[in-house]
Design an enzyme around this catalytic site. Structure first.
Site, short mmCIF file in Angstrom:
data_model
loop_
_atom_site.label_atom_id
_atom_site.label_comp_id
_atom_site.label_asym_id
_atom_site.label_seq_id
_atom_site.Cartn_x
_atom_site.Cartn_y
_atom_site.Cartn_z
N ARG A 23 -9.21 2.45 -10.18
CA ARG A 23 -8.45 3.70 -10.29
C ARG A 23 -8.89 4.59 -11.46
O ARG A 23 -8.07 5.30 -12.05
CB ARG A 23 -6.95 3.42 -10.44
CG ARG A 23 -6.28 2.89 -9.22
CD ARG A 23 -6.34 3.90 -8.06
NE ARG A 23 -5.38 3.55 -7.05
CZ ARG A 23 -5.60 2.61 -6.12
NH1 ARG A 23 -6.74 1.97 -6.08
NH2 ARG A 23 -4.68 2.34 -5.23
N SER A 57 1.58 5.17 -5.42
CA SER A 57 1.83 4.31 -6.59
C SER A 57 1.92 5.17 -7.84
O SER A 57 1.01 5.96 -8.11
CB SER A 57 0.67 3.34 -6.80
OG SER A 57 0.52 2.51 -5.68
N GLU A 103 -0.62 5.85 -12.94
CA GLU A 103 -1.76 6.24 -12.11
C GLU A 103 -1.71 7.76 -11.91
O GLU A 103 -2.73 8.44 -11.82
CB GLU A 103 -1.66 5.52 -10.75
CG GLU A 103 -2.82 5.83 -9.85
CD GLU A 103 -2.66 5.28 -8.43
OE1 GLU A 103 -2.61 4.05 -8.28
OE2 GLU A 103 -2.61 6.09 -7.50
N1 EPU Z 1 5.55 -6.35 -4.03
C1 EPU Z 1 6.81 -6.61 -4.53
N2 EPU Z 1 7.77 -5.64 -4.43
C2 EPU Z 1 7.51 -4.44 -3.82
C3 EPU Z 1 6.24 -4.20 -3.27
C4 EPU Z 1 5.26 -5.16 -3.40
O1 EPU Z 1 7.07 -7.66 -5.08
O2 EPU Z 1 8.44 -3.61 -3.78
C5 EPU Z 1 4.50 -7.38 -4.19
C6 EPU Z 1 4.33 -8.18 -2.96
O3 EPU Z 1 4.15 -9.52 -3.32
C7 EPU Z 1 3.04 -7.68 -2.34
C8 EPU Z 1 2.26 -7.24 -3.58
O4 EPU Z 1 3.27 -6.77 -4.47
O5 EPU Z 1 2.38 -8.67 -1.65
C9 EPU Z 1 1.26 -6.15 -3.30
O6 EPU Z 1 1.90 -5.06 -2.66
P1 EPU Z 1 1.05 -3.99 -1.83
O7 EPU Z 1 0.18 -4.67 -0.84
O8 EPU Z 1 2.01 -2.95 -1.31
O9 EPU Z 1 0.07 -3.37 -2.89
P2 EPU Z 1 0.24 -2.77 -4.36
O10 EPU Z 1 -0.63 -3.55 -5.28
O11 EPU Z 1 1.66 -2.64 -4.74
C10 EPU Z 1 -1.86 -1.25 -4.13
C11 EPU Z 1 -2.25 0.18 -4.39
C12 EPU Z 1 -1.76 1.08 -3.26
C13 EPU Z 1 -2.39 0.58 -1.95
C14 EPU Z 1 -2.00 -0.89 -1.74
C15 EPU Z 1 -2.71 -1.48 -0.56
C16 EPU Z 1 -2.34 0.43 -6.80
C17 EPU Z 1 -1.68 0.97 -8.02
N3 EPU Z 1 -1.68 0.62 -5.65
O12 EPU Z 1 -0.43 -1.33 -4.16
O13 EPU Z 1 -2.26 2.37 -3.51
O14 EPU Z 1 -1.96 1.35 -0.85
O15 EPU Z 1 -2.40 -1.67 -2.90
O16 EPU Z 1 -4.04 -1.67 -0.86
O17 EPU Z 1 -3.42 -0.14 -6.90
C18 EPU Z 1 -1.76 4.49 -4.44
O18 EPU Z 1 -2.69 4.30 -5.22
O19 EPU Z 1 -1.07 5.55 -4.49
C19 EPU Z 1 -1.41 3.46 -3.49
C20 EPU Z 1 -0.36 3.58 -2.68
#
Ligand code: EPU
Length: 336
Positions: free
Chosen positions: A163, A235, A332
């Site tokens: 990022r 995010s 971010e």
């Molecule tokens: N989780 C929770 N609570 C929540 C949501 C998620 O505990 O409310 C935990 C779950 O265990 C889940 C893990 O977090 O398995 C990962 O969640 P998710 O797959 O939604 O991914 P993220 O790491 O929260 C990142 C990116 C997103 C992208 C997703 C999918 C960043 C900051 N965010 O989110 O990017 O869509 O992975 O690849 O790296 C963005 O940058 O605007 C964005 C949405």
């Protein structure tokens, strides 16, 4: 003579739907126009806006906002295996992803439905579902604001990382990206379904690129609010990197804390959403702002939120995360 609009509301130009005004505003359609504006307005504070999907306005802006709106795509080169495409910065990212799928070009199907315009994508090296922009990026053209010359900046000089890039860090505010060049795959493609959510979705099957894009769209729509309905910037925070020893300590107290595939020997990327969720913020409201009910990493505009209210909430979350986990959450989203 180019005429700027005056005292323009930026509400339609940011996906948070925050009200803020800019003293001057201009929609830029091409590079010649852009250079002319830069040449003749050296003393006015400048702000560059693409899709407005990664900014939080916290006050009015006493300067000139340029909306980058140059359009066009051109195939520069084609071999039996790859295709090289230059896309103008003002093109919509998701429409470009769909154009690639229609032409059967692989590489960015995992990045479907990310809001924003093409010119902004290298700045924070957008990423989702196991793929980052830098995997298809070749070079971009950008105007150096100090010299007014257009430079070609190759991947090796972009300092891409999770990022971030040279445009968000070391050279922040120094360049305006005017076009981006991508190298995409012709069939056979090399789809990436390593990300847990995709692995589960396909259960051992080998999907085609359009099936991956459809899955990504379905998963995103189930978790992330549509900014046209509920203002947000995806995010709000980055997933933090912690040292191995810190991670071990955290795991002793919070055994369920999720982490991501290892990126370096020293550091581990952990889930910011989990930290925020664990502290009970998910689904809560703070003034007009709130934390999304399905994804704790997404701050939302629930009811005519002011930029400052969103910022207050973000700071509350940052202090709580610091206190409980001794982790500094970085935003971010660009706070302006
Ligand atoms: N989780 C929770 N609570 C929540 C949501 C998620 O505990 O409310 C935990 C779950 O265990 C889940 C893990 O977090 O398995 C990962 O969640 P998710 O797959 O939604 O991914 P993220 O790491 O929260 C990142 C990116 C997103 C992208 C997703 C999918 C960043 C900051 N965010 O989110 O990017 O869509 O992975 O690849 O790296 C963005 O940058 O605007 C964005 C949405």
């Amino acid at each position: 003579m180019l005429r700027f609009k005056e005292n323009v509301s930026l509400k339609p130009y940011n996906t948070f739907g925050i009200e803020a005004k800019t003293k001057y505003f201009y929609k830029v359609s091409n590079t010649i126009e852009l250079k002319k504006i830069l040449e003749t307005n050296k003393n006015i504070p400048l702000r560059i806006l693409g899709g407005g999907s990664n900014v939080l306005f916290t006050e009015d802006f006493d300067g000139l906002t340029l909306l980058i709106a140059n359009k066009g795509k051109a195939v520069l080169e084609e071999t039996s295996k790859t295709v090289i495409v230059e896309v103008q910065a003002g093109e919509n990212w998701h429409e470009f992803v769909m154009w690639c799928l229609n032409n059967n070009y692989g590489g960015i199907e995992n990045l479907a439905l990310i809001p924003g315009r093409v010119g902004a994508t290298p700045i924070q090296n957008i990423g989702a579902y196991g793929v980052e922009l830098n995997s298809v990026f070749k070079w971009c053209k950008a105007i150096n604001i100090a010299t007014l010359k257009e430079e070609v900046i190759f991947k090796k000089d972009c300092e891409f990382n999770y990022r971030t890039s040279i445009f968000k860090a070391r050279q922040k505010g120094k360049y305006i990206i005017t076009s981006v060049c991508f190298q995409l795959q012709k069939p056979p493609h090399y789809p990436n379904i390593e990300y847990d959510a995709l692995k589960e979705y396909f259960e051992g099957k080998s999907p085609k690129i359009d099936e991956i894009a459809s899955a990504v769209i379905e998963i995103r729509e189930s978790k992330l609010p549509n900014p046209k309905i509920l203002g947000n910037c995806g995010s709000f925070f980055k997933n933090p990197l912690v040292s191995k020893s810190h991670y071990k300590l955290l795991k002793e107290s919070f055994s369920e804390l999720p982490s991501y595939p290892i990126i370096s020997d020293e550091q581990i990327k952990i889930s910011a959403a989990w930290l925020i969720d664990h502290l009970g913020f998910k689904g809560t409201q703070h003034g007009g702002a709130g934390v999304h009910k399905n994804q704790a990493l997404v701050l939302v505009n629930l009811n005519a939120a002011k930029g400052k209210e969103v910022l207050d909430l973000a700071q509350k979350i940052q202090s709580a995360v610091k206190k409980t986990f001794n982790i500094t959450l970085e935003t971010e989203v660009n706070i302006l």
